[in-house]
Design a protein around this motif. Structure first.
Motif, PDB file in Angstrom:
ATOM      1  N   THR A 142      46.715 -19.114 -51.262  1.00 34.74           N
ATOM      2  CA  THR A 142      47.253 -17.832 -51.737  1.00 34.74           C
ATOM      3  C   THR A 142      48.046 -17.120 -50.628  1.00 34.74           C
ATOM      4  OG1 THR A 142      45.486 -17.669 -53.365  1.00 34.74           O
ATOM      5  CG2 THR A 142      46.651 -15.630 -52.843  1.00 34.74           C
ATOM      6  N   VAL A 171      41.921 -14.557 -49.071  1.00 39.25           N
ATOM      7  CA  VAL A 171      43.206 -13.877 -49.282  1.00 39.25           C
ATOM      8  C   VAL A 171      43.509 -12.882 -48.154  1.00 39.25           C
ATOM      9  CG1 VAL A 171      44.704 -12.634 -50.886  1.00 39.25           C
ATOM     10  CG2 VAL A 171      42.871 -14.041 -51.806  1.00 39.25           C
ATOM     11  N   ARG A 194      35.527   0.174 -47.718  1.00 36.84           N
ATOM     12  CA  ARG A 194      34.999   1.269 -46.902  1.00 36.84           C
ATOM     13  C   ARG A 194      36.112   2.084 -46.260  1.00 36.84           C
ATOM     14  NH1 ARG A 194      29.572   0.368 -45.957  1.00 36.84           N
ATOM     15  NH2 ARG A 194      29.603   2.580 -45.514  1.00 36.84           N
ATOM     16  N   LEU A 198      42.567   5.594 -49.155  1.00 35.68           N
ATOM     17  CA  LEU A 198      43.465   4.437 -49.077  1.00 35.68           C
ATOM     18  C   LEU A 198      44.943   4.861 -49.028  1.00 35.68           C
ATOM     19  CD1 LEU A 198      43.382   1.340 -49.210  1.00 35.68           C
ATOM     20  CD2 LEU A 198      43.399   1.532 -51.713  1.00 35.68           C
ATOM     21  N   ALA A 212      42.397  -6.681 -54.074  1.00 37.85           N
ATOM     22  CA  ALA A 212      41.071  -6.070 -54.122  1.00 37.85           C
ATOM     23  C   ALA A 212      40.286  -6.495 -55.361  1.00 37.85           C
ATOM     24  CB  ALA A 212      41.190  -4.554 -54.094  1.00 37.85           C
ATOM     25  N   VAL A 232      48.189  -9.316 -55.948  1.00 42.18           N
ATOM     26  CA  VAL A 232      47.420 -10.569 -55.977  1.00 42.18           C
ATOM     27  C   VAL A 232      46.354 -10.517 -57.077  1.00 42.18           C
ATOM     28  CG1 VAL A 232      46.088 -12.215 -54.585  1.00 42.18           C
ATOM     29  CG2 VAL A 232      47.752 -10.725 -53.469  1.00 42.18           C
ATOM     30  N   GLY A 233      45.942  -9.344 -57.423  1.00 40.23           N
ATOM     31  CA  GLY A 233      44.805  -9.168 -58.334  1.00 40.23           C
ATOM     32  C   GLY A 233      44.994  -9.859 -59.673  1.00 40.23           C
ATOM     33  N   VAL A 234      43.927 -10.476 -60.144  1.00 35.97           N
ATOM     34  CA  VAL A 234      43.895 -11.021 -61.506  1.00 35.97           C
ATOM     35  C   VAL A 234      42.624 -10.476 -62.136  1.00 35.97           C
ATOM     36  CG1 VAL A 234      43.834 -13.087 -62.948  1.00 35.97           C
ATOM     37  CG2 VAL A 234      45.067 -13.138 -60.763  1.00 35.97           C
ATOM     38  N   ASN A 235      42.797  -9.510 -63.026  1.00 34.82           N
ATOM     39  CA  ASN A 235      41.631  -8.844 -63.626  1.00 34.82           C
ATOM     40  C   ASN A 235      41.720  -8.939 -65.151  1.00 34.82           C
ATOM     41  OD1 ASN A 235      40.815  -7.487 -60.991  1.00 34.82           O
ATOM     42  ND2 ASN A 235      42.883  -6.666 -61.245  1.00 34.82           N
ATOM     43  N   VAL A 271      52.043 -14.136 -57.951  1.00 36.74           N
ATOM     44  CA  VAL A 271      51.376 -14.892 -56.879  1.00 36.74           C
ATOM     45  C   VAL A 271      50.680 -16.163 -57.404  1.00 36.74           C
ATOM     46  CG1 VAL A 271      49.518 -14.763 -55.162  1.00 36.74           C
ATOM     47  CG2 VAL A 271      51.073 -12.824 -55.474  1.00 36.74           C
ATOM     48  N   GLY A 272      50.125 -16.116 -58.621  1.00 35.05           N
ATOM     49  CA  GLY A 272      49.337 -17.226 -59.164  1.00 35.05           C
ATOM     50  C   GLY A 272      50.053 -18.579 -59.101  1.00 35.05           C
TER      51      GLY A 272
END
Ligand code: NDP
Length: 295
Positions: A142, A171, A194, A198, A212, A232-235, A271-272
């Protein structure tokens, strides 16, 4: 401003054609196509579909794949034995253990059992260490795919402030190391769960990489105009209008952020496809290295 869409699917197709041509050359020169060995433990639907996609991509590029399928109840010794079998198999150039394993407690040991010369996922500590030192190494797919995508899209990274949201071993962390290496020369800030406020960091960023696993967490008020955003997230988010009952969403609130950004990757189709393409490339590299005449 409306963002340029960084089309990972199209770029991956271009790269896969290049890889297929190199695979054909290697096969002509050595009489053997590169081979990927896959260990799949259990019947998790998502893992099965990832493995199927990887094997399909291999076949299209002329890479052979061999799968060892074990039940979810497989013992630690049985999983390790599958890895050892692929380590010893001369026709297997690269090894992929599909994660997560049903027994998370054995993951580290299984990763470390893979021959580093066949570690096309780039997870073995030898490859991680070499990558950190800037030595030739198998780089996790990735982060490698993201870098390749940014390079081909000519996104300036030297001197850029890149904020990576996420610090996982597959990642965020390796990507942050690669981005800060000599030759890439980005200044990198790594944020995680943490990190307080952000937006204090993302608002400064020239490039944001969101990894994330939290749907739509990067909102338009968190980015500056002209930013480049890699999602990048895949939800899976519930969606009653979809036959599957869910749809895929990234970590970025796409439409509003795209209106402010200079460039953005979509989910899916960003990205996938690049991740799988880097697996093919790593397998080709492993095959070349294993067949090179020994000095
Ligand atoms: P992990 O769950 O291993 O890591 C997530 C990271 O994000 C952790 O470092 C975590 O912090 C941080 N994080 C979580 N929530 C927040 C938050 N609200 N604010 C700031 N940081 C946060 O996930 P992965 O790295 O494996 O994957 C990340 C996402 O990328 C997932 O959606 C996954 O599906 C996707 N993915 C996509 C791939 C592709 O090819 N497209 C490949 C691999 C992953 P902390 O360390 O403090 O817990």
């Amino acid at each position: 401003m409306t963002a340029r869409v960084l089309d990972g699917k199209a770029l991956a197709a271009e790269l896969r054609a290049e890889i297929a041509a190199e695979v054909a050359q290697l096969q002509a020169a050595t009489g053997r196509a590169p081979g990927l060995g896959v260990v799949l433990v259990g019947d998790d639907a998502a893992s099965r579909s990832y493995v199927t996609a990887k094997e399909k991509a291999c076949a299209a590029a002329g890479i052979r794949s061999r799968e060892i399928l074990l039940p979810a109840s497989a013992s630690r010794e049985a999983v390790l034995e599958a890895v050892r079998e692929l380590n010893a198999d001369d026709d297997t150039d690269g090894i992929l253990v599909q994660l997560p394993l049903p027994d998370a407690a054995i993951e580290r040991e299984v990763i470390e059992a893979v021959d580093p010369a066949k570690d096309v996922d780039g997870f073995h500590p030898v490859n991680v260490g070499r990558m950190v030192l800037g030595l030739p190494a198998f780089v996790p797919c990735t982060p490698a795919g993201i870098l390749e995508m940014l390079r081909r899209a000519e996104v300036p990274l030297a001197g850029a402030l890149v904020v990576v949201v996420g610090r996982s071993a597959i990642v965020g962390r390796p990507l942050s190391i690669l981005l800060s290496q000599k030759g890439v020369d980005a200044t990198v800030t790594v944020c995680h769960s943490r990190t307080p406020v952000l937006a204090r960091y993302t608002l400064q960023a020239d490039v944001i990489v969101a990894a994330a696993g939290s749907p739509n967490m990067i909102t338009a008020d968190m980015v500056k105009p002209g930013v480049v955003v890699v999602d990048v997230g895949v939800n899976r988010v519930p969606d009653e209008t979809s036959a599957r009952g869910y749809r895929l969403a990234g970590d970025v609130d796409y439409e509003p952020v795209a209106r402010k950004a200079a460039a953005i990757t979509p989910v899916p189709g960003g990205v996938g496809p690049m991740t799988i393409t880097m697996l093919l490339r790593n397998t080709l590299i492993a095959a070349r290295q294993r067949r090179a005449p020994q000095a």
